[in-house]
Write an enzyme that holds these catalytic residues in place. Structure first.
Site, short mmCIF file in Angstrom:
data_model
loop_
_atom_site.label_atom_id
_atom_site.label_comp_id
_atom_site.label_asym_id
_atom_site.label_seq_id
_atom_site.Cartn_x
_atom_site.Cartn_y
_atom_site.Cartn_z
N ARG A 167 0.57 12.48 -2.88
CA ARG A 167 1.71 13.22 -2.35
C ARG A 167 2.28 14.12 -3.44
O ARG A 167 2.77 13.61 -4.46
CB ARG A 167 2.83 12.26 -1.88
CG ARG A 167 2.36 11.20 -0.91
CD ARG A 167 2.47 11.64 0.54
NE ARG A 167 1.74 10.74 1.42
CZ ARG A 167 2.29 9.74 2.12
NH1 ARG A 167 3.58 9.53 2.03
NH2 ARG A 167 1.55 8.98 2.91
N GLU A 219 4.92 15.61 -3.63
CA GLU A 219 6.35 15.79 -3.39
C GLU A 219 7.14 15.89 -4.69
O GLU A 219 6.77 15.28 -5.69
CB GLU A 219 6.90 14.62 -2.57
CG GLU A 219 6.51 14.70 -1.11
CD GLU A 219 6.80 13.41 -0.38
OE1 GLU A 219 7.60 13.44 0.56
OE2 GLU A 219 6.23 12.36 -0.74
N ARG A 277 11.72 5.24 -5.77
CA ARG A 277 10.70 4.66 -4.88
C ARG A 277 9.61 5.63 -4.45
O ARG A 277 8.88 5.36 -3.52
CB ARG A 277 11.38 4.03 -3.65
CG ARG A 277 12.11 5.01 -2.78
CD ARG A 277 13.10 4.30 -1.86
NE ARG A 277 13.22 5.03 -0.61
CZ ARG A 277 12.74 4.60 0.57
NH1 ARG A 277 12.15 3.45 0.66
NH2 ARG A 277 12.87 5.32 1.66
N HIS A 278 9.50 6.76 -5.13
CA HIS A 278 8.44 7.72 -4.80
C HIS A 278 7.49 7.92 -5.97
O HIS A 278 7.91 8.04 -7.11
CB HIS A 278 9.05 9.07 -4.40
CG HIS A 278 9.65 9.06 -3.04
ND1 HIS A 278 10.98 8.82 -2.83
CD2 HIS A 278 9.09 9.27 -1.82
CE1 HIS A 278 11.22 8.87 -1.52
NE2 HIS A 278 10.11 9.13 -0.88
N GLU A 301 12.42 0.93 3.49
CA GLU A 301 11.23 1.07 4.33
C GLU A 301 9.97 0.81 3.50
O GLU A 301 9.81 1.35 2.42
CB GLU A 301 11.21 2.50 4.91
CG GLU A 301 10.04 2.79 5.80
CD GLU A 301 9.06 3.74 5.15
OE1 GLU A 301 9.47 4.74 4.59
OE2 GLU A 301 7.85 3.45 5.21
N SER A 327 5.19 2.17 7.90
CA SER A 327 5.38 3.08 9.03
C SER A 327 4.17 2.92 9.93
O SER A 327 3.05 2.86 9.44
CB SER A 327 5.45 4.52 8.52
OG SER A 327 6.72 5.04 8.73
N ARG A 334 5.23 -0.56 -3.31
CA ARG A 334 6.54 -0.86 -2.71
C ARG A 334 6.66 -2.31 -2.30
O ARG A 334 7.72 -2.92 -2.42
CB ARG A 334 6.79 0.03 -1.49
CG ARG A 334 7.31 1.37 -1.86
CD ARG A 334 7.98 2.06 -0.67
NE ARG A 334 8.18 3.46 -1.00
CZ ARG A 334 8.55 4.39 -0.14
NH1 ARG A 334 8.77 4.06 1.12
NH2 ARG A 334 8.72 5.64 -0.52
#
Lengths: 558, 558
Positions: free
Chosen positions: B330, B332, B338-339, B481, B484, B532
């Site tokens: 990712r 991002e 948490r990323h 979370e 998913s 996570r």
């Protein structure tokens, strides 16, 4: 095991009659070009899309016509297409489906419900139809005969299904008096209810039957003048989702999963810790031109060619014994039967106390355990592969043969093959040595060690008695290399000078080199290609057969 | 279990006396800048290199001096640095090393041989020295007292070792009358032989003792006016190979391995097949800007943001139930706790018969099984983590709570928190809901399902009764979370229109969309981030703690 439907079946709509036109030779026999050009692919896609729309229009019209017929059928609730809203998690009926592979004579006279793929459908007059339903590698014959529960419209509906559509079949298990040739399961289902869950388009790019055919079968047919469809590799890979449905492919990837499981389970039992190292790395991995480069938030980065440097760093971090299963990226321009641009690496790294033979001991026991397991516990899978791609079981010894590189060179020389005693073996020499070893030692699995230092990576530990050789090894199956390994240099200064000698810019791997300055155990390890293990164990001819969606210099899709 | 050295020990050379200067606050307390600039990093590296060379020169000089002393020692064969050639796989002695963690009173009076890290060394006068040796998470105290086998030079040699050097210690196990505070093992080794296998540089960038200290300890010391070293996160990650040696980190990654093992073992027992899908893909994965792009042999390509599309295609290929463990990329620009830009995805996809609750049932049983296993079988690891990073055991129910999104919104509203009933929950709302759920249902692990369709990916199946909602879910641990999932759209035309509605260029995912035209079962699945799960199960505060070599927008090294 038999399960009975207690709750009402889902509502059905629009049973459609569709002409089932199997894919002809035209669609399957595309030329074996090394990857069609992009333009051509686009053209093909547009053509296919056009055809698809046309077919679907025809199909819809036919369905509308058939729908009218059904309206008049008082037994219409026993069959039909399940409407979408019923499949959107509308309700839980409590019904239980049984796997096709579990259907046997013990279930005779019981009512069962199965979900599978409508592989073939054949009408016999208006009152009878046969439907072969497939799930994974298993198939069963379902029989429709008109009676008080089965209408002629229902029989017609069954024969109108397009191949590869998903169906729910409910019926009574019967045991025919004669063995059934065309299916794996030796029982039949007398159909009571038949619902289509999802329709396949009427014209598939490849037929599963064609894709599942062995070369032998095609050649046998040719002798009698019959020309059967031979689906070539590009067509298969272009339509991989269909190609993967053949029994052989279902078996190959289940076997591959077993290989990985045995690898992990064996190593776990030997106190190895499973790790995950980064695939996005700075610098140039282990050097060389064959790396995929990318921009990482403004920094130059590349994809790891192997977890080599990082797995060693984890050893330096004090984890003792580690393994990793993960993708490995090679931007090589290799178009051989055994190279991929992305494959699954099985990697091992471990502290050694005294000798790299400690690593060889792991290799030996791991692979003998693996081969034993595959032969003992995966017979059905091996059979399924064998039916399409016949192969002889791998010959291996209880204690794996270890030859030195020098011994290998000598064997080749005695057989009249001259090779550079300090160079690498080329593919042909490896094959020849494999044949000689098989002849002399009766094994197709062996270890060749003490390779010349010059042909091994910079991090390879030189031999103590002769610095022209190294504490390294390759392992061969059926004459092809599947494993490379070695004791590593665990002394930072030696590592630096070896890297420099190999023309590597040490500043790009300083984090790695410095890891050996904080107290580093002697260690060694090896790497295996998962796809190669499966390919060579099963004597398959191309590594693309053992990769779900293979990546080579010309294939990035699907 | 005790092993006795029968063969002669290796030859030794140049025992060196080296000043052990522990890393001071200066080196460890680097500023918590968000990734030092590249220039600064280079400068630092050069400075470190200069310092290193200086230290090594000093060390070599000291070693030469010490060497002279040793020459006069008739017991010199019992200790010393093992020369490199002895560690190049020269011979196999047959000696057996025992793991430090296995040392206990049952071995009393037996002679054992261990290999480990010299964690601390302390001389008491000239006649006695204590050496703590560490292996993995275990430590043992080794005692040298001058006698007929141990010379004063040997005692001096022991105290001269640099911290974190690798040593072989042979000696007799004794049980002290009082419990030993500083080590995990409750026995001592009376040293007979001591060899250094690999020397660490005298000045380490961080001390393991400092890195292993809990925040509590530091604060307790502050109360008494003592200032203990606090190693900040950037310093840790810059020197990850050392940082990973702390007991907590050794435990975190062993626990992570267990999480993956349980994930795999549970799914295997439920007939899931492990697969590997390509990470190099054409197009833009699932759309969006956060993809890493690269050039693939002249074709534009990107790194898979998840195995989503491919795992669904494998379901279309008829594999029934599949899982994958592999890297996920990712790009991002997230700087949260948490990323990560690269993490390990645990992915599941499965045919469903009627309802996405079939997927939830797997989630439920899988995670309850996992939590039970971790609590029951990984106590030692959890204790090791707890000592440095105290946390309370996760509260979870035997049958996992399922709330609908609407119910969640209602709970929040009743607590005075207004959220958009058809929008997504932000991190703060998720946390608050977590607190409310804990209060009302006494669980920190629950499922929230029936999310608004608008906030889910295009391939999510809408609800049958209300197209504003979807057959989707998220799963939360401690208010965050971790999972998913959803039922997917298995109808090609609906998939196309959903993709278009979400602004995706369908031509870039045509291979995926077309997979649903050949007969596609209803199916669903979910994805979990391995890092996570470990972070939240252990109540850790930053995901970088659960990634061996974390990748965030500013960190690509080491």
């Amino acid at each position: 095991m038999a399960s009975v439907t207690e709750n009402p079946p889902p509502a059905v709509k629009n049973p459609a009659k569709v002409e089932d036109k199997p894919a002809g030779e035209g669609s399957a026999e595309s030329s074996e070009s090394k990857g069609a050009s992009k333009k051509q692919a686009k053209k093909d896609a547009m053509k296919a899309e056009k055809l698809r729309r046309k077919q679907e229009e025809a199909s819809a019209a036919a369905a509308a016509a058939a729908s009218k017929e059904t309206e008049a059928d008082p037994l219409a609730g026993n069959y039909g297409d399940v409407p979408m809203e019923e499949l959107q998690s509308k309700a839980i009926s409590g019904r239980i489906w049984i796997e096709v592979g579990l259907l046997d004579s013990k279930l005779a006279n019981g009512t069962v419900l199965i979900r599978g793929v409508a592989q073939t459908m054949r009408g016999v007059g208006k009152k009878m139809a046969f439907l072969v339903v497939r799930q994974f590698t298993a198939t069963v014959q379902c029989v429709l005969t008109t009676d008080e529960l089965v209408s002629t419209q229902m029989v017609k509906y069954a024969t109108s299904l397009s191949r590869e559509s998903i169906v729910d079949v409910e019926g009574v298990v019967t045991v025919p008096t004669e063995p059934i040739k065309g299916t794996t399961q030796q029982v039949e289902i007398q159909v009571r209810k038949l619902y289509c869950i999802n329709r396949a388009v009427p014209n598939l790019p490849i037929n599963i039957e064609d894709a599942a055919r062995s070369e032998e079968e095609i050649k046998e047919a040719e002798k009698t003048g019959e020309k059967l469809v031979r689906v070539n590799q590009d067509t298969r890979l272009n339509n991989r989702v269909l190609d993967l449905r053949t029994p052989a492919n279902q078996a190959i990837f289940r076997l591959q999963c077993s290989v990985e499981n045995i690898f992990r389970d064996f190593l776990r039992s030997e106190d190895f810790v499973g790790i995950h190292t980064p695939k996005l790395i700075a610098g140039a991995s282990e050097g060389g031109a064959s790396v995929f480069k990318l921009d990482y938030k403004g920094q130059p980065a590349c994809l790891a060619q192997s977890p080599q440097l990082y797995k060693q760093m984890v050893i330096c971090a004090g984890f003792g014994r580690v393994f990793e299963v993960g993708p490995v990226f090679r931007a090589e321009d290799s178009y051989t039967h055994r190279h991929l641009c992305e494959f699954v690496g099985l990697d091992v790294e471990m502290e050694i106390k005294e000798h790299y033979f400690e690593v060889l001991d792991i290799v030996d026991r791991l692979f003998v355990t693996m081969f034993d397991y595959l032969n003992d516990k995966c017979k059905k899978l091996l059979d399924a592969i064998n039916r399409q791609f016949p192969f002889k079981p791998l010959k291996y010894l209880r204690k794996t043969l270890r030859l030195t590189f020098e011994e290998g060179v000598k064997m080749l020389k005695e057989a009249g093959v001259e090779v550079d005693p300090f160079g690498d073996l080329n593919t042909e020499a490896e094959r020849q040595l494999g044949r000689l070893v098989l002849e002399k030692y009766e094994t197709e699995f062996y270890i060749l060690h003490r390779y010349p230092l010059a042909v091994r990576p910079f991090y390879t530990m030189p031999c103590p008695d002769n610095p022209l050789y190294s504490n390294s090894f390759d392992v061969f199956i059926r004459g092809e290399e599947i494993i490379s390994g070695a004791q590593r240099v665990n002394i930072a200064d030696l590592l630096t000078s070896r890297a420099e000698a190999c023309g590597i810019d040490v500043s790009t791997i300083s984090a790695y080199v410095n890891s050996f300055r904080y107290g580093a155990c002697p260690h060694g390890g090896f790497g295996v290609g998962l796809e190669r293990v499966v390919m060579l164990f099963c004597g398959l001819s191309n590594i693309r057969q053992t990769s779900l969606f293979p990546r080579d210099p010309q294939r990035l899709v699907p």
